[in-house]
Design an enzyme around this catalytic site. Structure first.
Site, PDB file in Angstrom:
ATOM      1  N   TYR A  82      23.442  15.573  39.474  1.00  0.00           N
ATOM      2  CA  TYR A  82      24.467  15.017  39.693  1.00  0.00           C
ATOM      3  C   TYR A  82      25.461  15.269  38.258  1.00  0.00           C
ATOM      4  O   TYR A  82      26.388  14.680  38.150  1.00  0.00           O
ATOM      5  CB  TYR A  82      24.337  13.600  39.637  1.00  0.00           C
ATOM      6  CG  TYR A  82      23.308  12.690  38.767  1.00  0.00           C
ATOM      7  CD1 TYR A  82      23.600  12.432  37.579  1.00  0.00           C
ATOM      8  CD2 TYR A  82      22.072  12.569  39.159  1.00  0.00           C
ATOM      9  CE1 TYR A  82      22.706  12.150  36.487  1.00  0.00           C
ATOM     10  CE2 TYR A  82      21.238  11.868  38.401  1.00  0.00           C
ATOM     11  CZ  TYR A  82      21.532  11.737  37.079  1.00  0.00           C
ATOM     12  OH  TYR A  82      20.612  10.808  36.015  1.00  0.00           O
ATOM     13  N   HIS A  84      17.239  10.344  33.484  1.00  0.00           N
ATOM     14  CA  HIS A  84      17.302   8.742  33.619  1.00  0.00           C
ATOM     15  C   HIS A  84      15.818   8.278  33.264  1.00  0.00           C
ATOM     16  O   HIS A  84      15.476   7.663  32.373  1.00  0.00           O
ATOM     17  CB  HIS A  84      17.836   7.945  34.686  1.00  0.00           C
ATOM     18  CG  HIS A  84      17.526   6.689  34.755  1.00  0.00           C
ATOM     19  ND1 HIS A  84      18.108   5.697  33.875  1.00  0.00           N
ATOM     20  CD2 HIS A  84      16.730   5.796  35.422  1.00  0.00           C
ATOM     21  CE1 HIS A  84      17.632   4.429  34.074  1.00  0.00           C
ATOM     22  NE2 HIS A  84      16.931   4.586  34.935  1.00  0.00           N
ATOM     23  N   ARG A 104      22.536  10.401  26.891  1.00  0.00           N
ATOM     24  CA  ARG A 104      21.131  10.685  27.506  1.00  0.00           C
ATOM     25  C   ARG A 104      20.743  12.139  27.667  1.00  0.00           C
ATOM     26  O   ARG A 104      21.498  12.486  28.661  1.00  0.00           O
ATOM     27  CB  ARG A 104      20.983   9.950  28.581  1.00  0.00           C
ATOM     28  CG  ARG A 104      19.484   9.630  29.203  1.00  0.00           C
ATOM     29  CD  ARG A 104      19.638   9.069  30.431  1.00  0.00           C
ATOM     30  NE  ARG A 104      19.769   9.853  31.454  1.00  0.00           N
ATOM     31  CZ  ARG A 104      20.532   9.949  32.807  1.00  0.00           C
ATOM     32  NH1 ARG A 104      20.843   8.486  33.002  1.00  0.00           N
ATOM     33  NH2 ARG A 104      20.625  10.740  33.340  1.00  0.00           N
TER      34      ARG A 104
END
Ligand SMILES: [Mg+2]
Length: 369
Positions: free
Chosen positions: A278, A269, A265
């Protein structure tokens, strides 16, 4: 455990296979599948990838400028959607998660409808053309749509129809009970289902290493007694090839199987997320080297199926197409606010009737003092 003990013997063993035709530099390895001889197919696959990326970019821009709700980008995962779109037949049923827009476009969903959906408009899930008419709307709840494939597959079996259902989900969904329940039932009834898991390395902020102790998702198929395999999900030729093989196995009575498409990805998100909090920049940079578009374009040019002139033309056309979809979305008149009550029940329960009336009387937000 001590398998050398004389009282202990092996009763089953499993292997995981991984398929890749195009490496990350766009160099072909192995004998390419038959469809790789079909220039028009190859070009159509590339065109869909580029159009999907242009759409994705436009959708993010709309959200960033306050013109669209939260949006889940498919950046870096376009090859999977394109492969699904080309591997399924018109009669099959697709039950999508939320990053396989390319497959939905291939099956007749207008780009405008995907924007309507993320704009909070129910009509964006009412697919009205092509094979998408029998597909399910994209599912944002994680994994809840996976068992629905059991119902569809069972219907095909009862009716003795040579049709297949493909259900897609992410790596995170494979930790859900819904996923295991579906995997558990599929082989028992030998249903014509392909479970496609797009393993993009992250479930929002949770890395795959913390999602499961299993080294692959593919092996989760073995618990249900079906074949499971991995494919390079950034290699559109490999992904289409593996999906077609799984689909035809299901169609000919061979039962369900699971394909784990290994991808990454590249975006956050969703637009409500900031992945920089993160994950490190080096990881993302390394993933860009595996970009599905880049490698396919290199191979297409090297194999004489694509030119710089084709590219210029396509880039212009893809941007214009995404822009036209955005304009069509922005020009769509909003639904009445009370429409939120209209699609959950066949007959609205009494206790919701007064709420509907009250919302209808108030009119759209901002229309009253
Ligand atoms: Mg994921």
């Amino acid at each position: 455990m001590d398998s050398n003990h004389s009282a202990t013997r092996r009763v089953a063993s499993f292997e995981i296979f991984y398929t890749q035709f195009l490496n990350q530099d766009g160099v072909a390895c192995g004998d390419l599948p038959a469809f790789a001889q079909d220039r028009e197919q190859l070009r159509a696959m590339y065109q869909l990838m580029v159009r999907t990326r242009a759409f994705d970019k436009k959708a993010v821009a709309l959200q960033r400028t306050g013109q669209l709700g939260t949006y889940a980008a498919c950046l870096g995962q376009e090859a999977i959607g394109v492969s699904i779109g080309h591997a399924l037949k018109a009669d099959d049923v697709f039950i999508p998660a939320y990053r396989e827009y390319a497959a939905q476009f291939a099956r007749g969903v207008p780009m405008r409808d995907i924007l309507l959906y993320w704009g909070g408009d129910e009509r964006g899930m009412n697919y009205e053309s092509g094979p998408s008419m029998q597909d399910f709307p994209l599912s944002v709840p994680i994994g809840t749509h996976v068992p629905q494939a059991i119902g569809v597959g069972y219907a095909f079996k009862l009716r003795k129809q040579p049709r297949v259902v493909l259900v897609s989900c992410g790596d995170g969904a494979t930790s859900k009970g819904d996923f295991y329940e579906a995997v558990s039932s599929a082989k028992v009834w030998n249903l014509p289902i392909v479970f496609l898991v797009s393993n993009n390395g992250w479930a929002i902020s949770l890395p795959f290493s913390r999602q499961t102790g299993a080294p692959t998702v593919a092996q989760k198929a073995f618990a249900g007694g079906m074949p499971g395999e991995q494919v390079d999900g950034n290699d559109v030729i490999a992904t289409r090839f593996v999906l077609e093989r799984a689909i035809e196995r299901a169609r000919s009575g061979g039962g369900p199987s699971l394909v784990e498409a290994v991808t990454y990805r590249l975006h956050d998100h969703t637009t409500a997320d900031d992945a920089r909090r993160y994950r490190g920049a080096e990881e993302v940079e390394a993933a860009w080297a595996r970009d599905p578009l880049k490698r396919y374009k290199i191979w297409m040019e090297a194999s004489g199926n694509w030119s710089a002139e084709d590219e210029d033309k396509l880039q212009l056309e893809a941007t214009a197409t995404a822009e036209a979809a955005a304009q069509a979305f922005l020009k769509t008149e909003s639904q009445a606010p009370e429409s939120i009550f209209d699609h959950l029940y066949a007959t609205l329960p009494k206790n919701l009737e007064w709420q509907r009336e009250e919302v209808a009387a108030r009119g759209p937000v901002g229309s009253h003092a």
